[in-house]
Design an enzyme around this catalytic site. Structure first.
Site, short mmCIF file in Angstrom:
data_model
loop_
_atom_site.label_atom_id
_atom_site.label_comp_id
_atom_site.label_asym_id
_atom_site.label_seq_id
_atom_site.Cartn_x
_atom_site.Cartn_y
_atom_site.Cartn_z
N ARG A 38 0.83 -1.21 0.00
CA ARG A 38 0.00 0.00 0.00
C ARG A 38 0.87 1.27 0.00
O ARG A 38 0.50 2.28 -0.58
CB ARG A 38 -0.90 -0.01 1.25
CG ARG A 38 -1.92 1.11 1.29
CD ARG A 38 -2.88 0.96 2.45
NE ARG A 38 -2.27 1.31 3.72
CZ ARG A 38 -2.93 1.28 4.88
NH1 ARG A 38 -4.18 0.89 4.93
NH2 ARG A 38 -2.32 1.61 5.99
N ARG A 95 3.39 0.68 14.59
CA ARG A 95 1.92 0.57 14.58
C ARG A 95 1.49 -0.83 15.01
O ARG A 95 0.53 -0.99 15.77
CB ARG A 95 1.37 0.91 13.20
CG ARG A 95 1.34 2.43 12.96
CD ARG A 95 1.36 2.79 11.51
NE ARG A 95 0.18 2.35 10.79
CZ ARG A 95 0.13 2.25 9.45
NH1 ARG A 95 1.20 2.53 8.73
NH2 ARG A 95 -0.97 1.87 8.87
P1 ADP Z 1 -4.23 1.92 10.42
O1 ADP Z 1 -5.23 1.14 11.19
O2 ADP Z 1 -4.07 1.43 9.00
O3 ADP Z 1 -2.90 2.06 11.13
P2 ADP Z 1 -5.69 4.45 10.85
O4 ADP Z 1 -6.02 5.34 9.72
O5 ADP Z 1 -6.82 3.78 11.54
O6 ADP Z 1 -4.69 3.40 10.21
O7 ADP Z 1 -4.83 5.23 11.94
C1 ADP Z 1 -3.67 5.97 11.61
C2 ADP Z 1 -3.09 6.64 12.87
O8 ADP Z 1 -4.10 7.54 13.42
C3 ADP Z 1 -2.74 5.72 14.05
O9 ADP Z 1 -1.46 5.14 13.92
C4 ADP Z 1 -2.86 6.70 15.25
O10 ADP Z 1 -1.74 7.54 15.34
C5 ADP Z 1 -4.05 7.57 14.86
N1 ADP Z 1 -5.35 7.05 15.39
C6 ADP Z 1 -6.41 6.61 14.65
N2 ADP Z 1 -7.42 6.22 15.45
C7 ADP Z 1 -7.01 6.42 16.74
C8 ADP Z 1 -7.60 6.21 18.02
N3 ADP Z 1 -8.83 5.70 18.15
N4 ADP Z 1 -6.88 6.52 19.13
C9 ADP Z 1 -5.65 7.03 19.01
N5 ADP Z 1 -5.02 7.25 17.84
C10 ADP Z 1 -5.68 6.95 16.71
#
Ligand code: ADP
Length: 187
Positions: free
Chosen positions: A126, A143
């Site tokens: 990706r 992550r």
């Molecule tokens: P993915 O699941 O592919 O890592 P996301 O788009 O869901 O991607 O999240 C990207 C980033 O956004 C995370 O690594 C974090 O930094 C932040 N983030 C997203 N949702 C949350 C949450 N519920 N609480 C804290 N940080 C979040």
């Protein structure tokens, strides 16, 4: 009214399956990742504060996402698909309280099960097209670590409530969607 939490590691395919579920059940798609990325793109005060945290692959603070979720629930009238939230047990507890505040509750939590080597392969793939600044090898590792340490316990939280539905997240997109839909229809 359906209120579904879609759960899975980064790269598990939540985005893809969200689009299909949202269309099928006419749900509001609430992705905390998308909401946070929009703050960054719009260069808001909040966006400036969270950019380096997101680029490192760590979670942003609960207060920030909880406020976004509260607003999203308050304005929803059709049912919600939560994508990327709750990300830790504290957020899951808060979500239950928020839903109760609006006289609602979570219907179920669907988790997409994908092994780690496949997750890494998908995210690196990706990275070539997403343009996401957190799709690089070092951030991906962080992550996944954040996911294992903080997010995975959320599955047990819903398991205890009898709301956890586990679906195999490897295979054809249509087959995975069909398994999710079959599980939801059985409820
Ligand atoms: P993915 O699941 O592919 O890592 P996301 O788009 O869901 O991607 O999240 C990207 C980033 O956004 C995370 O690594 C974090 O930094 C932040 N983030 C997203 N949702 C949350 C949450 N519920 N609480 C804290 N940080 C979040």
């Amino acid at each position: 009214m359906l209120n579904i939490v879609l759960f899975g590691a980064p790269g598990a395919g939540k985005g893809t399956q969200s689009d299909l579920l949202v269309a099928k059940y006419n749900l509001n798609h609430i992705s905390t990742g998308d909401l946070l990325r929009k703050e960054i793109a719009d260069q808001t005060e909040l966006g400036k504060r969270i950019k380096s945290i997101m680029d490192s692959g760590s979670l942003v603070s609960d207060d920030i996402v909880v406020e976004m979720i509260d607003k999203a629930i308050a304005s929803d009238t059709q049912g919600i698909l939560f994508d990327g939230f709750p990300r830790n047990v504290a957020q899951a507890e808060t979500l239950d309280k928020l839903m109760a505040k609006y006289g609602r509750s979570i219907t179920c939590m669907v988790s997409l099960d994908v092994p780690n080597d496949e997750l890494i392969r998908r995210m690196l793939e990706r990275a070539k097209i997403s343009g996401r600044s957190d799709d690089n090898e070092e951030t991906i590792k962080n992550r996944l670590k954040e996911y294992e340490n903080k997010t995975l316990p959320v599955a047990s939280y819903y398991e205890k409530q009898g709301k956890h539905i586990k679906v195999n997240g490897v295979g054809k997109v249509e087959d995975i969607s069909a398994s999710i839909i079959a599980a939801i229809e059985k409820l």
